[in-house]
Design an enzyme around this catalytic site. Structure first.
Site, PDB file in Angstrom:
ATOM      1  N   GLN A  35       0.817  -1.226   0.033  1.00 25.50           N
ATOM      2  CA  GLN A  35      -0.132  -0.107   0.265  1.00 25.50           C
ATOM      3  C   GLN A  35       0.868   1.394  -0.068  1.00 25.50           C
ATOM      4  O   GLN A  35       2.137   1.134   0.240  1.00 25.50           O
ATOM      5  CB  GLN A  35      -0.951  -0.029   1.387  1.00 25.50           C
ATOM      6  CG  GLN A  35      -0.210  -0.077   2.423  1.00 25.50           C
ATOM      7  CD  GLN A  35      -0.921  -0.878   3.561  1.00 25.50           C
ATOM      8  OE1 GLN A  35      -2.137  -1.006   3.383  1.00 25.50           O
ATOM      9  NE2 GLN A  35      -0.503  -1.780   4.495  1.00 25.50           N
ATOM     10  N   ASP A 141       0.523 -12.612   6.939  1.00 25.72           N
ATOM     11  CA  ASP A 141      -0.905 -12.499   6.691  1.00 25.72           C
ATOM     12  C   ASP A 141      -1.806 -13.049   7.958  1.00 25.72           C
ATOM     13  O   ASP A 141      -1.727 -14.143   8.006  1.00 25.72           O
ATOM     14  CB  ASP A 141      -1.288 -13.211   5.235  1.00 25.72           C
ATOM     15  CG  ASP A 141      -2.533 -12.929   5.144  1.00 25.72           C
ATOM     16  OD1 ASP A 141      -3.479 -12.601   5.857  1.00 25.72           O
ATOM     17  OD2 ASP A 141      -3.171 -13.287   3.744  1.00 25.72           O
ATOM     18  N   ASP A 160      -7.558  -5.570  14.275  1.00 15.42           N
ATOM     19  CA  ASP A 160      -7.393  -3.998  14.025  1.00 15.42           C
ATOM     20  C   ASP A 160      -6.869  -4.011  12.721  1.00 15.42           C
ATOM     21  O   ASP A 160      -5.794  -3.689  12.357  1.00 15.42           O
ATOM     22  CB  ASP A 160      -6.019  -3.584  15.148  1.00 15.42           C
ATOM     23  CG  ASP A 160      -5.964  -2.150  15.165  1.00 15.42           C
ATOM     24  OD1 ASP A 160      -6.585  -1.485  14.104  1.00 15.42           O
ATOM     25  OD2 ASP A 160      -5.208  -1.656  15.756  1.00 15.42           O
ATOM     26  N   SER A 161      -7.730  -4.028  11.740  1.00 18.87           N
ATOM     27  CA  SER A 161      -7.611  -4.122  10.320  1.00 18.87           C
ATOM     28  C   SER A 161      -7.962  -2.791   9.583  1.00 18.87           C
ATOM     29  O   SER A 161      -8.537  -1.919  10.064  1.00 18.87           O
ATOM     30  CB  SER A 161      -8.368  -5.178   9.834  1.00 18.87           C
ATOM     31  OG  SER A 161      -9.765  -4.904   9.775  1.00 18.87           O
ATOM     32  N   THR A 162      -7.623  -2.738   8.409  1.00 14.53           N
ATOM     33  CA  THR A 162      -8.012  -1.587   7.565  1.00 14.53           C
ATOM     34  C   THR A 162      -9.356  -2.244   6.976  1.00 14.53           C
ATOM     35  O   THR A 162     -10.077  -3.218   7.494  1.00 14.53           O
ATOM     36  CB  THR A 162      -7.165  -1.767   6.271  1.00 14.53           C
ATOM     37  OG1 THR A 162      -6.653  -2.884   5.950  1.00 14.53           O
ATOM     38  CG2 THR A 162      -5.958  -0.756   6.360  1.00 14.53           C
ATOM     39  N   ASP A 163     -10.196  -1.177   6.144  1.00 12.88           N
ATOM     40  CA  ASP A 163     -11.445  -1.351   5.883  1.00 12.88           C
ATOM     41  C   ASP A 163     -11.537  -2.840   5.087  1.00 12.88           C
ATOM     42  O   ASP A 163     -10.581  -3.431   4.525  1.00 12.88           O
ATOM     43  CB  ASP A 163     -12.000  -0.347   4.641  1.00 12.88           C
ATOM     44  CG  ASP A 163     -11.988   1.090   5.371  1.00 12.88           C
ATOM     45  OD1 ASP A 163     -12.228   1.003   6.764  1.00 12.88           O
ATOM     46  OD2 ASP A 163     -11.885   2.128   4.782  1.00 12.88           O
ATOM     47  N   PRO A 167      -6.774  -6.856   0.934  1.00 12.22           N
ATOM     48  CA  PRO A 167      -6.006  -8.223   1.946  1.00 12.22           C
ATOM     49  C   PRO A 167      -6.855  -8.070   3.274  1.00 12.22           C
ATOM     50  O   PRO A 167      -7.001  -9.224   3.895  1.00 12.22           O
ATOM     51  CB  PRO A 167      -4.784  -7.675   2.119  1.00 12.22           C
ATOM     52  CG  PRO A 167      -4.366  -6.287   1.855  1.00 12.22           C
ATOM     53  CD  PRO A 167      -5.558  -6.245   0.684  1.00 12.22           C
TER      54      PRO A 167
HETATM   55  N1  SAM Z   1      -7.167   2.051  13.131  1.00  9.05           N
HETATM   56  C1  SAM Z   1      -7.293   1.809  11.355  1.00  9.05           C
HETATM   57  C2  SAM Z   1      -8.530   1.841  10.770  1.00  9.05           C
HETATM   58  O1  SAM Z   1      -9.446   1.179  11.324  1.00  9.05           O
HETATM   59  O2  SAM Z   1      -8.500   2.521   9.947  1.00  9.05           O
HETATM   60  C3  SAM Z   1      -6.748   0.467  11.197  1.00  9.05           C
HETATM   61  C4  SAM Z   1      -5.153   0.604  11.703  1.00  9.05           C
HETATM   62  S1  SAM Z   1      -3.907  -0.588  11.244  1.00  9.05           S
HETATM   63  C5  SAM Z   1      -2.504   0.415  10.544  1.00  9.05           C
HETATM   64  C6  SAM Z   1      -4.538  -1.851  10.043  1.00  9.05           C
HETATM   65  C7  SAM Z   1      -3.526  -2.636   9.408  1.00  9.05           C
HETATM   66  O3  SAM Z   1      -4.093  -3.707   8.737  1.00  9.05           O
HETATM   67  C8  SAM Z   1      -2.552  -1.999   8.358  1.00  9.05           C
HETATM   68  O4  SAM Z   1      -1.306  -1.863   8.621  1.00  9.05           O
HETATM   69  C9  SAM Z   1      -2.700  -3.310   7.290  1.00  9.05           C
HETATM   70  O5  SAM Z   1      -1.330  -3.435   6.629  1.00  9.05           O
HETATM   71  C10 SAM Z   1      -3.295  -4.434   7.879  1.00  9.05           C
HETATM   72  N2  SAM Z   1      -3.691  -5.591   7.366  1.00  9.05           N
HETATM   73  C11 SAM Z   1      -4.500  -5.584   6.279  1.00  9.05           C
HETATM   74  N3  SAM Z   1      -5.070  -6.654   5.934  1.00  9.05           N
HETATM   75  C12 SAM Z   1      -4.192  -7.721   6.777  1.00  9.05           C
HETATM   76  C13 SAM Z   1      -4.295  -9.072   6.776  1.00  9.05           C
HETATM   77  N4  SAM Z   1      -4.825  -9.859   5.933  1.00  9.05           N
HETATM   78  N5  SAM Z   1      -3.338  -9.467   7.824  1.00  9.05           N
HETATM   79  C14 SAM Z   1      -2.650  -8.665   8.796  1.00  9.05           C
HETATM   80  N6  SAM Z   1      -2.852  -7.271   8.691  1.00  9.05           N
HETATM   81  C15 SAM Z   1      -3.483  -6.795   7.607  1.00  9.05           C
END
Ligand code: SAM
Length: 283
Positions: A35, A141, A160-163, A167
């Protein structure tokens, strides 16, 4: 995302609304294998991190999100010892989890190591606990991690993931929740960020259905403000493998021995209150 006359604007697709933050400077911009990671200094929200043009963290309001992603669940579990965080690369949730003395091991499985390295540089206070001997940082992952996990190893899993796109999409699926259910010990809990009740109520309803089909006994959505995220109103959905989620160790929450800036016993109880429109969708 647009930048116009020093205003960073994130438009919320399909919602006819946006957030704008006045920027002083862009201080970092890179494309990781997963990203685009950008860091800005804002006029009034401190440092801002965006991923693929979406607000992740600001200095000013991240405490609400990180405290609500951790403390309600840790005070719901009777004795949390082993915690898994999936995503959470800015390390703010890990920092809050490690405030609990019962926690012996907190593992974080973040897909993108660059998010953590950039956070260490620009959000050092969120990363203060990264070298706690109980912290274990993995870069992998989270979907595969949980699929391969030993059964009954974790007390709590925090997503605590992205939208739910790219991934992170699989982190909202029934198959993933089934693997989490298996990886949890008896009385185990899962909590995941579940977007905005106002904008994404259907997603919250689908998370409830998937958790139920995966075998979780009781499910509740916690509500809290988050002004930099879509609609300014955010949620986390909590589910118990075989126990309740609406009861918590309230006396211990009221006499907690560490400092928080948002979470307390009354906030916890209030966050569990379910608005009527959501209650109708969830029943
Ligand atoms: N607070 C934030 C929000 O709700 O917008 C989320 C913060 S945190 C930075 C989200 C993290 O999830 C990202 O750094 C992203 O790389 C990670 N992520 C996304 N998909 C993932 C997966 N399948 N496994 C592990 N981490 C993942």
């Amino acid at each position: 995302m647009t930048l116009d006359k020093n205003w960073y604007t994130e438009e919320w697709a399909g919602q006819g609304s946006a957030i704008s933050l006045k920027i002083k400077n862009k201080v970092h911009d890179e494309k990781s294998p997963y990203q685009r990671i950008e860091i800005y200094e804002t006029e009034t929200f401190g440092t801002l991190m965006t991923l693929d043009g979406l607000v992740m963290v600001t200095d000013r309001d991240n405490f609400i999100y990180h405290e609500m992603m951790s403390h309600p669940t840790l005070f719901t579990h009777p004795d949390p010892k082993r915690v898994l965080i999936i995503g959470g690369g800015d390390c703010g949730t890990l920092h809050e989890v490690l405030k609990h003395k019962t926690v012996e091991i907190a593992e974080q499985v973040e897909l993108d190591e660059r998010v953590t390295r950039v956070a260490e540089k620009f959000f050092p206070e969120l990363c203060e606990s990264n070298h706690d001997p109980r912290a274990r940082l993995h870069f992998a992952d989270g979907i595969k991690w949980v699929a391969d996990a030993q059964p009954g190893i974790y007390d709590i899993i925090i997503v605590d993931s992205t939208d739910p796109v790219g991934p992170a999409a699989g982190l909202f699926s029934e198959a993933f929740y089934k693997n989490c259910h298996r990886a949890l010990r008896p009385r185990g809990l899962i909590v995941g960020q579940s977007e905005s009740p106002l904008f994404h109520a259907e997603l919250i309803a689908s998370v409830h259905r998937s958790l139920k089909s995966a075998g979780f006994l009781e499910i509740a959505t916690l509500n809290f403000p988050q002004c930099a995220y879509p609609s300014g109103w955010w949620s986390a959905t909590l589910a118990g493998k075989d126990g309740p989620v609406s009861l918590f160790r309230s006396r211990e929450a009221a006499t907690k021995t560490f400092t928080t800036h948002y979470y307390n016993r009354d906030i916890h109880a209030a966050a569990l209150a379910c608005p009527e429109f959501l209650r109708r969708l969830l029943t």
